[in-house]
Motif scaffolding. Structure first.
Motif, PDB file in Angstrom:
ATOM      1  N   LEU A 195       0.990  -1.395   0.026  1.00 24.38           N
ATOM      2  CA  LEU A 195       0.151   0.052   0.067  1.00 24.38           C
ATOM      3  C   LEU A 195       0.785   1.297  -0.030  1.00 24.38           C
ATOM      4  N   LEU A 196       1.911   1.077   0.912  1.00 26.53           N
ATOM      5  CA  LEU A 196       2.839   2.540   0.890  1.00 26.53           C
ATOM      6  C   LEU A 196       3.484   2.785  -0.440  1.00 26.53           C
ATOM      7  N   ASP A 197       3.778   1.697  -1.009  1.00 28.34           N
ATOM      8  CA  ASP A 197       4.539   1.741  -2.431  1.00 28.34           C
ATOM      9  C   ASP A 197       3.541   2.296  -3.342  1.00 28.34           C
ATOM     10  N   SER A 198       2.304   1.769  -3.507  1.00 31.30           N
ATOM     11  CA  SER A 198       1.360   1.938  -4.457  1.00 31.30           C
ATOM     12  C   SER A 198       0.802   3.618  -4.289  1.00 31.30           C
ATOM     13  N   LEU A 199       0.887   3.865  -3.149  1.00 36.90           N
ATOM     14  CA  LEU A 199       0.600   5.314  -2.767  1.00 36.90           C
ATOM     15  C   LEU A 199       1.633   6.401  -2.559  1.00 36.90           C
ATOM     16  N   GLY A 200       2.843   5.836  -3.194  1.00 38.73           N
ATOM     17  CA  GLY A 200       3.960   6.825  -3.280  1.00 38.73           C
ATOM     18  C   GLY A 200       4.362   7.458  -1.823  1.00 38.73           C
ATOM     19  N   LEU A 201       4.104   6.472  -0.669  1.00 37.07           N
ATOM     20  CA  LEU A 201       4.740   6.973   0.608  1.00 37.07           C
ATOM     21  C   LEU A 201       5.692   5.924   1.227  1.00 37.07           C
ATOM     22  N   GLU A 258      -7.251  17.500  -1.864  1.00 34.39           N
ATOM     23  CA  GLU A 258      -5.687  17.880  -1.403  1.00 34.39           C
ATOM     24  C   GLU A 258      -4.672  17.013  -2.463  1.00 34.39           C
ATOM     25  N   ILE A 259      -5.179  16.521  -3.749  1.00 33.88           N
ATOM     26  CA  ILE A 259      -4.121  15.908  -4.217  1.00 33.88           C
ATOM     27  C   ILE A 259      -4.331  16.495  -5.856  1.00 33.88           C
ATOM     28  N   ASP A 260      -2.856  16.210  -6.393  1.00 32.31           N
ATOM     29  CA  ASP A 260      -2.825  16.468  -7.965  1.00 32.31           C
ATOM     30  C   ASP A 260      -3.503  15.595  -8.792  1.00 32.31           C
ATOM     31  N   ARG A 261      -3.189  15.944  -9.851  1.00 34.12           N
ATOM     32  CA  ARG A 261      -3.787  15.364 -11.174  1.00 34.12           C
ATOM     33  C   ARG A 261      -3.230  13.896 -11.064  1.00 34.12           C
ATOM     34  N   PHE A 262      -2.023  13.712 -11.037  1.00 35.40           N
ATOM     35  CA  PHE A 262      -1.245  12.261 -11.048  1.00 35.40           C
ATOM     36  C   PHE A 262      -1.796  11.393  -9.869  1.00 35.40           C
ATOM     37  N   ALA A 263      -2.091  11.983  -8.889  1.00 30.10           N
ATOM     38  CA  ALA A 263      -2.455  11.161  -7.612  1.00 30.10           C
ATOM     39  C   ALA A 263      -4.077  10.731  -7.691  1.00 30.10           C
ATOM     40  N   GLU A 264      -4.606  11.710  -8.436  1.00 29.26           N
ATOM     41  CA  GLU A 264      -6.204  11.253  -8.777  1.00 29.26           C
ATOM     42  C   GLU A 264      -5.985  10.221  -9.747  1.00 29.26           C
ATOM     43  N   THR A 265      -5.219  10.003 -10.581  1.00 30.32           N
ATOM     44  CA  THR A 265      -5.110   8.890 -11.516  1.00 30.32           C
ATOM     45  C   THR A 265      -4.754   7.794 -10.608  1.00 30.32           C
ATOM     46  N   GLN A 266      -4.096   7.873  -9.782  1.00 25.83           N
ATOM     47  CA  GLN A 266      -3.495   6.660  -9.087  1.00 25.83           C
ATOM     48  C   GLN A 266      -4.906   6.089  -8.142  1.00 25.83           C
ATOM     49  N   LEU A 267      -5.659   7.189  -7.694  1.00 26.45           N
ATOM     50  CA  LEU A 267      -6.579   6.780  -6.689  1.00 26.45           C
ATOM     51  C   LEU A 267      -7.825   6.259  -7.699  1.00 26.45           C
ATOM     52  N   ILE A 268      -7.852   6.646  -9.039  1.00 28.30           N
ATOM     53  CA  ILE A 268      -8.790   6.018  -9.699  1.00 28.30           C
ATOM     54  C   ILE A 268      -8.426   4.572 -10.156  1.00 28.30           C
ATOM     55  N   ASP A 269      -7.212   4.262 -10.307  1.00 24.61           N
ATOM     56  CA  ASP A 269      -6.694   2.986 -10.259  1.00 24.61           C
ATOM     57  C   ASP A 269      -7.194   2.160  -9.220  1.00 24.61           C
ATOM     58  N   HIS A 270      -6.904   2.429  -8.044  1.00 27.76           N
ATOM     59  CA  HIS A 270      -7.406   1.980  -6.838  1.00 27.76           C
ATOM     60  C   HIS A 270      -8.673   1.496  -6.797  1.00 27.76           C
ATOM     61  N   PHE A 271      -9.560   2.557  -7.261  1.00 24.50           N
ATOM     62  CA  PHE A 271     -11.118   2.015  -7.483  1.00 24.50           C
ATOM     63  C   PHE A 271     -11.329   1.123  -8.335  1.00 24.50           C
ATOM     64  N   ASP A 284     -15.255  15.905 -11.802  1.00 24.64           N
ATOM     65  CA  ASP A 284     -15.769  15.271 -12.716  1.00 24.64           C
ATOM     66  C   ASP A 284     -15.149  13.932 -13.314  1.00 24.64           C
ATOM     67  N   ALA A 285     -13.817  14.151 -13.248  1.00 20.23           N
ATOM     68  CA  ALA A 285     -12.923  12.875 -13.477  1.00 20.23           C
ATOM     69  C   ALA A 285     -13.528  11.730 -12.822  1.00 20.23           C
ATOM     70  N   LEU A 286     -13.452  11.890 -11.405  1.00 23.10           N
ATOM     71  CA  LEU A 286     -13.789  10.732 -10.443  1.00 23.10           C
ATOM     72  C   LEU A 286     -15.368  10.386 -10.853  1.00 23.10           C
ATOM     73  N   ALA A 287     -16.171  11.264 -11.089  1.00 25.51           N
ATOM     74  CA  ALA A 287     -17.492  10.940 -11.400  1.00 25.51           C
ATOM     75  C   ALA A 287     -17.759  10.135 -12.756  1.00 25.51           C
ATOM     76  N   ARG A 288     -16.985  10.464 -13.732  1.00 28.01           N
ATOM     77  CA  ARG A 288     -16.923   9.721 -15.032  1.00 28.01           C
ATOM     78  C   ARG A 288     -16.535   8.231 -14.953  1.00 28.01           C
ATOM     79  N   HIS A 289     -15.682   7.978 -13.894  1.00 31.40           N
ATOM     80  CA  HIS A 289     -15.238   6.424 -13.757  1.00 31.40           C
ATOM     81  C   HIS A 289     -16.144   5.547 -12.828  1.00 31.40           C
ATOM     82  N   ALA A 290     -17.247   6.342 -12.404  1.00 38.19           N
ATOM     83  CA  ALA A 290     -18.153   5.562 -11.507  1.00 38.19           C
ATOM     84  C   ALA A 290     -19.201   4.831 -12.599  1.00 38.19           C
ATOM     85  N   ASP A 291     -19.859   3.699 -11.993  1.00 45.04           N
ATOM     86  CA  ASP A 291     -20.877   2.841 -12.601  1.00 45.04           C
ATOM     87  C   ASP A 291     -22.024   3.782 -12.624  1.00 45.04           C
TER      88      ASP A 291
END
Length: 220
Positions: free
Chosen positions: A124-130, A170-183, A200-207
């Motif tokens: 988890l720490l690795d996937s989140l860059g932490l 509180e996150i940038d566009r790159f972190a948002e992309t990582q977040l979507i990957d987790h979802f 909007d980017a997050l909502a577009r990836h929802a079912d």
């Protein structure tokens, strides 16, 4: 059986003689393997709904069931047990214990859920860059690092239901992309995700998108 179901949720707040209806008969069903975005303007009831759905707040009317078990109007010890067993919760603030390091916060959540897994902490720490911030305390983190660490805690036990309140604030566009990957990973594993978001980017990836307005589901 749905992962989560809310039946006609009402929530009222009182200040003196004034009454505000934060939620007015909201019903919601979240299936396993489904990602649902809750959207709406500020003050529409999104955060209040998430608090009621996770048992952090009690509805004044209606009830919530998680994995077929009643959550509403149960003693706090029962609600806390159901939260630990079924939910990962990412709030807008207060996701980390300040006296614990990032990895200790994640390990604690695993222990509370009865799912200790030392290897998953590192993954988890690795996937989140932490990874390089594993031994840092919350006060030492930037805003983006704090948000990602909170997500790590929410994902720690690989919960049946992840509930996230404005996870991209509180996150940038790159972190948002990582977040979507987790979802997306959670969807493939048959796990459910519920997100309150303005992104909007997050909502577009929802079912599915649930729109709230003035404490009600907006079907227009």
């Amino acid at each position: 059986m749905p992962a989560l179901e809310a039946h006609e949720i009402y929530r009222f707040f009182h200040v003196g003689d004034d009454e505000t209806a934060a939620l007015r008969g909201v019903s919601l069903r979240l299936s396993r393997g489904e990602t649902v975005a809750v959207v709406g303007p500020s003050g529409s009831g999104k955060s209040t709904l998430l608090a009621c759905l996770t048992g952090l707040d009690e509805p004044d009317g209606g009830y919530v069931e998680v994995a077929g078990t009643r959550l509403s109007r149960r003693p706090e010890t029962e609600r806390a047990g159901l939260r630990a067993a079924h939910f990962g919760i990412l709030l807008q603030a207060g996701n980390l214990f300040p006296h614990l390091t990032v990895q200790q916060n994640i390990r604690l959540q695993m222990l509370l859920a009865g799912k200790p897994d030392r290897r998953r902490v590192g993954e988890l720490l690795d996937s989140l860059g932490l990874l390089v911030r594993a031994d840092a305390f919350p006060i030492e983190l930037s805003g983006g690092e704090t948000a990602r660490a909170g997500l790590g805690v929410a994902l720690a036990a690989d919960p049946l239901i992840l509930v996230a309140d404005e996870p991209t604030a509180e996150i940038d566009r790159f972190a948002e992309t990582q977040l979507i990957d987790h979802f997306e990973t959670r969807r493939r594993k048959g796990l459910a995700t519920l997100i309150a978001t303005h992104s909007d980017a997050l909502a577009r990836h929802a079912d599915r998108i649930v729109r709230l307005r003035d404490g009600k589901v907006d079907n227009d």
